[in-house]
Design a protein around this motif. Sequence first.
Motif, PDB file in Angstrom:
ATOM      1  N   LYS A  28     -36.594 -46.656  19.302  1.00  0.00           N
ATOM      2  CA  LYS A  28     -35.551 -46.909  19.899  1.00  0.00           C
ATOM      3  C   LYS A  28     -34.491 -47.878  18.704  1.00  0.00           C
ATOM      4  O   LYS A  28     -33.217 -47.659  18.465  1.00  0.00           O
ATOM      5  N   TRP A  29     -35.249 -48.861  18.161  1.00  0.00           N
ATOM      6  CA  TRP A  29     -34.997 -49.900  17.364  1.00  0.00           C
ATOM      7  C   TRP A  29     -34.474 -48.910  16.023  1.00  0.00           C
ATOM      8  O   TRP A  29     -33.668 -49.471  15.406  1.00  0.00           O
ATOM      9  N   THR A  78     -41.316 -46.292   6.368  1.00  0.00           N
ATOM     10  CA  THR A  78     -39.935 -45.792   6.463  1.00  0.00           C
ATOM     11  C   THR A  78     -38.913 -46.617   5.870  1.00  0.00           C
ATOM     12  O   THR A  78     -37.728 -46.063   5.527  1.00  0.00           O
ATOM     13  N   GLY A  79     -39.365 -47.627   5.238  1.00  0.00           N
ATOM     14  CA  GLY A  79     -38.314 -48.445   4.575  1.00  0.00           C
ATOM     15  C   GLY A  79     -37.621 -49.438   5.284  1.00  0.00           C
ATOM     16  O   GLY A  79     -36.878 -50.127   4.724  1.00  0.00           O
ATOM     17  N   ASP A 102     -37.379 -40.647  11.169  1.00  0.00           N
ATOM     18  CA  ASP A 102     -38.378 -41.118  10.185  1.00  0.00           C
ATOM     19  C   ASP A 102     -39.558 -42.067  11.063  1.00  0.00           C
ATOM     20  O   ASP A 102     -40.703 -41.796  10.729  1.00  0.00           O
ATOM     21  N   MET A 103     -39.095 -42.821  11.829  1.00  0.00           N
ATOM     22  CA  MET A 103     -40.132 -43.550  12.488  1.00  0.00           C
ATOM     23  C   MET A 103     -40.930 -42.700  13.388  1.00  0.00           C
ATOM     24  O   MET A 103     -42.318 -43.045  13.536  1.00  0.00           O
ATOM     25  N   LYS A 104     -40.592 -41.802  13.993  1.00  0.00           N
ATOM     26  CA  LYS A 104     -41.177 -40.876  14.818  1.00  0.00           C
ATOM     27  C   LYS A 104     -42.080 -40.146  14.054  1.00  0.00           C
ATOM     28  O   LYS A 104     -43.543 -39.833  14.500  1.00  0.00           O
ATOM     29  N   MET A 105     -41.824 -39.635  12.648  1.00  0.00           N
ATOM     30  CA  MET A 105     -42.812 -39.038  11.967  1.00  0.00           C
ATOM     31  C   MET A 105     -43.828 -39.849  11.548  1.00  0.00           C
ATOM     32  O   MET A 105     -45.207 -39.555  11.438  1.00  0.00           O
ATOM     33  N   GLY A 145     -30.520 -45.545  12.045  1.00  0.00           N
ATOM     34  CA  GLY A 145     -30.589 -44.400  11.240  1.00  0.00           C
ATOM     35  C   GLY A 145     -31.756 -43.856  10.651  1.00  0.00           C
ATOM     36  O   GLY A 145     -31.875 -42.932  10.095  1.00  0.00           O
ATOM     37  N   ARG A 146     -32.772 -44.440  11.161  1.00  0.00           N
ATOM     38  CA  ARG A 146     -34.198 -44.111  10.838  1.00  0.00           C
ATOM     39  C   ARG A 146     -34.971 -43.320  11.970  1.00  0.00           C
ATOM     40  O   ARG A 146     -36.458 -43.580  12.034  1.00  0.00           O
TER      41      ARG A 146
END
Length: 213
Positions: free
Chosen positions: A109-110, A148-149, A119-122, A115-116
């Motif tokens: 969620k955060w 994810t940066g 990326d976070m899920k992956m 906009g990531r």
Amino acid sequence: MTTLKIDIVSDIACPWCAIGYARLSRAMEELEGEMDFDIEWHAFELNPDKSGQGQPIIEALSQKYGRSPEEMEAAQADMIRIATELGLNFGKMQERYTHNTFDGHRLVKWAGEQGRQTDMKMALFDAYFGHAENIADHDVLIRCVESTGLDGNDAREVLESGQYGEAVREDETRWQNAGVSAVPAFILNGKYMIPGAQEPDTLVQALRKVAAA
């Protein structure tokens, strides 16, 4: 160009959710130039129990489905083959333990606000299925965030403060009330649901049909 909204209800601990998104990605690649996509991930917990240290996955699945460990290992091996063909890392899928994913969902969620979200899920999928890491452990979650940066210190503050907890609970309740009882579930334009990890060709046909509706 038409933009299709796709809400994805899934759990970090669900292998078919990772496979389902990889198949969706192939479908979206095939439709590149034909339509755009707005993806949003939503929480679902296969193991809502936050207590304990987790259970070996084969043992847990055998108990849950009433099947032998050998049968479960064979089923998992089939998923590993499918995932590998899709370019996913499921290298330690059979070595993982059951873990609660609530805090991971909070970070998804955060990350979405920055906009990531995908990326976070992956990163979480890779940590759990590729490395058999404890995705309830905050240090593991922070490493996923940093991969994810995004800022690890900001993420730790989110975890320690309990932020996004209410949002995750509301998310879970909303989609369960909408009829989602198994994951993955893909909801197109808020109206049409595609259950399960469908093949890319099936998804292409469904996406085109909804976009034309």
